[in-house]
Design an enzyme around this catalytic site. Structure first.
Site, PDB file in Angstrom:
ATOM      1  N   TYR A 192       9.218  -2.909   6.246  1.00 52.33           N
ATOM      2  CA  TYR A 192       9.409  -4.396   5.943  1.00 52.33           C
ATOM      3  C   TYR A 192      11.066  -4.625   5.751  1.00 52.33           C
ATOM      4  CZ  TYR A 192       4.548  -5.493   4.931  1.00 52.33           C
ATOM      5  OH  TYR A 192       3.426  -5.526   5.234  1.00 52.33           O
ATOM      6  N   LYS A 212      -0.218   7.909   7.976  1.00 50.14           N
ATOM      7  CA  LYS A 212      -0.559   7.968   9.567  1.00 50.14           C
ATOM      8  C   LYS A 212       0.128   9.008  10.234  1.00 50.14           C
ATOM      9  CE  LYS A 212      -3.279   6.103  12.608  1.00 50.14           C
ATOM     10  NZ  LYS A 212      -4.897   6.060  12.545  1.00 50.14           N
ATOM     11  N   ASP A 230      -6.467   4.677   8.049  1.00 52.01           N
ATOM     12  CA  ASP A 230      -7.625   4.106   8.529  1.00 52.01           C
ATOM     13  C   ASP A 230      -8.964   4.451   7.866  1.00 52.01           C
ATOM     14  OD1 ASP A 230      -6.658   6.321   9.675  1.00 52.01           O
ATOM     15  OD2 ASP A 230      -7.873   5.948  11.759  1.00 52.01           O
ATOM     16  N   ASP A 271       0.817  -2.751   1.076  1.00 52.19           N
ATOM     17  CA  ASP A 271       0.467  -4.332   0.907  1.00 52.19           C
ATOM     18  C   ASP A 271      -1.044  -4.727   1.087  1.00 52.19           C
ATOM     19  OD1 ASP A 271       0.876  -6.824   1.070  1.00 52.19           O
ATOM     20  OD2 ASP A 271       2.080  -7.045   2.838  1.00 52.19           O
ATOM     21  N   ASP A 310      -4.447  -5.136  -1.471  1.00 54.42           N
ATOM     22  CA  ASP A 310      -5.443  -6.427  -1.610  1.00 54.42           C
ATOM     23  C   ASP A 310      -6.781  -5.941  -1.057  1.00 54.42           C
ATOM     24  OD1 ASP A 310      -3.103  -8.091  -1.905  1.00 54.42           O
ATOM     25  OD2 ASP A 310      -3.645  -9.061  -0.006  1.00 54.42           O
TER      26      ASP A 310
END
Ligand code: NAD
Length: 364
Positions: A140, A191, A223, A247, A251
């Site tokens: 980001y 990852k 994943d 992020d 959620d």
């Protein structure tokens, strides 16, 4: 003395903030914490009063505080302003201004609300996860970041994902220290089978883990983590991860608990921590005494734990929230058949009462 800056903000922010302060006042009396409050403007209300979502005076006051409580900002009134003048720009500004690089998002299923989870009750019961998300680096914020036209008449858009040893080390320390106060387990999510920055992430987290021999450390691909959160969420204690993965996963974890009105958060790492509910300013229900104040109250509990280092006081508040739910009190957003519907103020009153009465609450 504990100097707390209150930033009620917009929409339901003012209403839920009043309830958090009400509860903290009672905790203060019981735990001998002398709170000193200072209220400052941020968000839409600050735009109206000062022409900017984060006035310098507000940031200065926060810098001098022991902790900052934020309600929520934003609303339709300010939606058409340019990006840097919108209330939400104040959120980025305050995080940057206070150097908050760690975002802590607990996802805890309170037993009385187990049916609100999107998972089957037997999977959801007892879930208690803390997602520790890196907040100021990664995809980001990486540079270069641009869009350019290509020879074929289309576009090429580029974002950059980078992490340094220092950035990874400091967020890992936050996660391992949090795990020491919890169930002694950190799951670091990356990852590293694909991404170079994730390989560095895994290496540095591994080094930090060796400094905490009593904490179990495991590494998991993102994943797989997304899948495990739905398959067997109770395996997690602290999840440590990058800005973007955090992020998304925070959620996902949040939805295990079933309700936006119940989710607190903390942003820490600088000299002073910022505590706010995950939800926004809910403008359509503002001023009607129907908003759920519990996420705000639980954010105040995180302030007690992380900024004032008073775990006992924090537990008093969390236990009070659970007791009030067990007695059947519900605001509209979490109401179910057979439960006692209450408004914002009455919910705050009940939690304050449960804090004051402790183990005897609801027994008479
Ligand atoms: P929202 O979280 O405000 O509301 C989403 C839905 O949840 C609405 O139906 C709302 O009524 C309900 N809700 C939220 N909190 C609740 C509570 N405590 N009790 C009962 N119901 C609750 O998200 P939105 O509608 O997308 O955004 C509204 C405004 O808030 C926008 O201006 C947005 O930019 C802003 N926002 C601010 C923050 C923040 O301050 N950190 C975060 C998200 C959104």
């Amino acid at each position: 003395m504990a100097k707390i800056v209150l930033l009620p903000g917009d929409g339901i922010g003012t209403e839920i903030m009043q309830e958090a302060v009400k509860v903290l006042e009672v905790v203060g009396e019981m735990e001998d914490i002398d709170f000193q409050w200072e209220t400052a403007d941020m968000g839409g209300v600050a735009i109206d009063e000062h022409g900017t979502p984060l006035p310098d005076d507000t940031l200065d006051a926060c810098r001098e505080a022991d902790g900052v409580l934020l309600g929520a900002v934003g609303g339709p009134k300010w939606d058409d302003l340019p990006g840097d003048l919108r209330p939400e720009a104040g959120l980025l500004g305050i995080r940057r201004g206070l150097g908050l690089f760690a975002n802590l998002r607990p996802a805890r299923v309170f037993n009385p609300l187990v049916d609100a989870s999107s998972l089957k009750a037997e999977l959801a019961a007892g879930v208690d996860i803390l997602v520790v998300r890196e907040l100021t680096g990664g995809l980001y914020f990486g540079r270069p970041r641009f869009r350019e036209e290509t020879e074929t008449g289309g576009f090429r858009a580029v974002d950059t994902l980078e992490y340094t040893t220092e950035e990874i080390r400091r967020i890992a320390l936050v996660a391992f220290e949090a795990a020491q106060k919890r169930r002694q387990k950190v799951t670091s999510v990356d990852k590293s089978n694909i991404l170079e920055s994730s390989r560095l992430w895994r290496e540095v987290v591994g080094e930090v883990a060796r400094e905490f021999p009593s904490i179990e450390c495991e590494h998991m691909f993102v994943d797989n983590c997304a899948m495990q959160l739905l398959r067997d969420p109770k395996q997690f204690d602290v999840i440590l991860t990058t800005n973007m993965f955090g992020d998304i996963l925070s959620d996902e974890a949040a939805m295990l608990t079933g309700s936006l009105g119940m989710l607190p958060s903390a942003s820490i790492g600088g000299s002073v921590g910022l505590y706010e509910p995950v939800h926004g300013s809910a403008p359509t229900i503002a001023g009607q005494d129907i908003a759920n104040p519990l996420a705000m109250i639980l954010s105040a509990a995180m302030l007690l734990q992380y900024s004032l280092n008073n775990v006992k006081a924090a537990l008093r508040v969390e236990k009070a929230v659970e007791d009030v739910l067990r007695r059947g009190y519900r605001t509209q957003d979490i109401w179910q058949e057979g439960m006692q519907l209450v408004g914002t103020k009455a919910m705050g009153d009940e939690v304050a009462k449960a804090v004051a009465e402790g183990g005897t609450y609801g027994k008479s």
